[in-house]
Design a protein around this motif. Structure first.
Motif, short mmCIF file in Angstrom:
data_model
loop_
_atom_site.label_atom_id
_atom_site.label_comp_id
_atom_site.label_asym_id
_atom_site.label_seq_id
_atom_site.Cartn_x
_atom_site.Cartn_y
_atom_site.Cartn_z
N HIS A 51 0.85 -1.19 0.00
CA HIS A 51 0.00 0.00 0.00
C HIS A 51 0.90 1.25 0.00
N HIS A 83 -4.61 6.10 -5.71
CA HIS A 83 -6.08 6.18 -5.72
C HIS A 83 -6.60 6.27 -7.15
N GLU A 120 -5.94 1.75 -5.63
CA GLU A 120 -6.82 1.84 -4.48
C GLU A 120 -8.17 2.38 -4.91
N HIS A 129 -12.17 1.95 1.54
CA HIS A 129 -11.11 1.83 0.53
C HIS A 129 -10.69 0.37 0.37
N ASN A 163 -8.85 -2.06 3.05
CA ASN A 163 -7.85 -1.18 3.65
C ASN A 163 -8.35 -0.53 4.95
N ASP A 218 0.96 2.56 3.70
CA ASP A 218 0.07 3.57 3.09
C ASP A 218 0.81 4.90 3.01
ZN LIG Z 1 -7.11 4.56 1.79
#
Ligand SMILES: [Zn+2]
Ligand SMILES: [Zn+2]
Length: 350
Positions: A51, A83, A120, A129, A163, A218
């Motif tokens: 991520h 994203h 994502e 997500h 997520n 992330d």
């Molecule tokens: Zn996210």
């Protein structure tokens, strides 16, 4: 004094010409941490982060820098997961939804590093997500209905991860929409750790629904800005893989052979953490009637052991000598196997 100052330069510098003295290209970027985490059952342990963001969504970093960071910190594979729906710099940073992967992929191949293509799917709760990993075309996931996007990801062979279930509202609620996704086999893994937080309820979700435990950074900024440069500071998904390849990782994820390493703790299914502990720690009874047992940690993992009324820290590459209590009961306090359960065993091991 003169000798001390110039000695290293004489040894390692290179006179390009009389105007330029060029330092050798052996800076930090070419130094990699070696992380020692043993495998088991014939599988090797791969250190992964599934991520990661770049400037192609809301990250602050160019894609190939992500590969450098991961290689330097001893990782074996990463996924770039920008994203689909949120790209604040898209007027300045051109390119489609596959661009960040394409840029990083050239560099990853140059280093022989495994880069997984991901994206994502980014919606408000309740669905939240979801990362689709091992996709081949992120552009095709740009669909109005997130369920359609998940089906398209699955058509591409994706492994889907739910997520950060506890973000942004500090509630890790499993909503009816997730129950439906689970029923339809549209979720394969769950982020039990994300960024700087973990979600105890997700340990139970992973066990109950047979999902892969996942733990990832992330990361949006430089990795060292958030975690510093210490070894094993960033969270990792440990993947127990039959081979060091994207194919091996994919097989292991679908088989749920993962664990999560975060902030010196581990989370995973009981049988996985048990095998990992047994691979990392060798137990030996001293054969001289002294009553001592030795536990030797041959890995870079850290184990906090609760034995009788005492708490012991079995640090990386250390041996602990102790007298076991009658019961032989050992609780590994930093190995989470469920919301309210820790790895536990009886010594001597049978
Ligand atoms: Zn996210
Ligand atoms: Zn993200």
């Amino acid at each position: 004094m003169t000798l001390l100052l110039f000695f290293p330069v004489l040894l390692f510098g290179q006179l390009r010409n009389s105007d330029v003295y060029k330092l050798p290209e052996m800076g930090k970027e070419n130094i990699r941490e070696n992380i020692n985490i043993p495998g088991f059952d014939g599988y090797e342990t791969l250190k992964c982060d599934f991520h990661i963001h770049t400037v192609f969504s809301d990250g602050k970093v160019w894609p190939d820098i992500r590969v450098n960071e991961a290689w330097q910190q001893g990782l074996d594979a990463i996924a770039i997961t920008d994203h689909i729906e949120y790209r604040p710099f898209k007027d300045k940073v051109l390119g489609d939804l596959n661009e960040s992967y394409n840029i990083a992929k050239g560099h990853a191949d140059h280093l022989g590093f495994i880069l997984i293509k991901g994206a994502e799917i980014t919606r408000n709760k309740p669905i939240g997500h979801l990362n689709a990993l091992f996709i081949n075309d992120a552009n095709k996931l740009a669909l109005e209905d997130p369920i359609d996007a998940l089906h398209e990801a699955k058509r591409q062979g994706a492994f889907v991860m739910w997520n950060h279930p506890g973000w942004p509202d500090d509630k890790s609620t499993l909503y009816p929409v997730h129950e439906q996704l689970l029923k339809d086999n549209l979720i394969d893994g769950i982020e039990t750790f994300n960024f700087l937080e973990y979600y105890p309820l997700t340990f139970d979700y992973a066990n109950e629904y047979n999902l892969a435990y996942m733990g990832n950074s992330d990361i949006h900024h430089l990795i060292t800005e958030t975690y510093g440069g210490e070894k094993l500071a960033r969270p990792l998904t440990l993947v127990f893989s039959s081979e060091r390849s994207e194919k091996g990782i994919k097989e292991a994820l679908f088989a749920r052979r993962t664990a999560v390493l975060f902030n010196g703790s581990l989370a995973g299914k009981d049988d996985i953490l048990r095998k990992l502990f047994n691979a990392a720690v060798h137990v030996k009874k001293i054969e001289n009637n002294s009553g001592y047992t030795e536990l030797s940690n041959t890995s870079d993992l850290n184990f906090i052991l609760l034995i009788g009324n005492y708490r012991y820290c079995l640090s990386p590459n250390k041996t602990l000598r102790l007298k076991l209590p009658e019961t032989g009961r050992v609780i590994v306090e930093n190995c989470h196997t469920g919301k309210d359960s820790k790895l536990e065993f009886i010594l001597p091991l049978q």
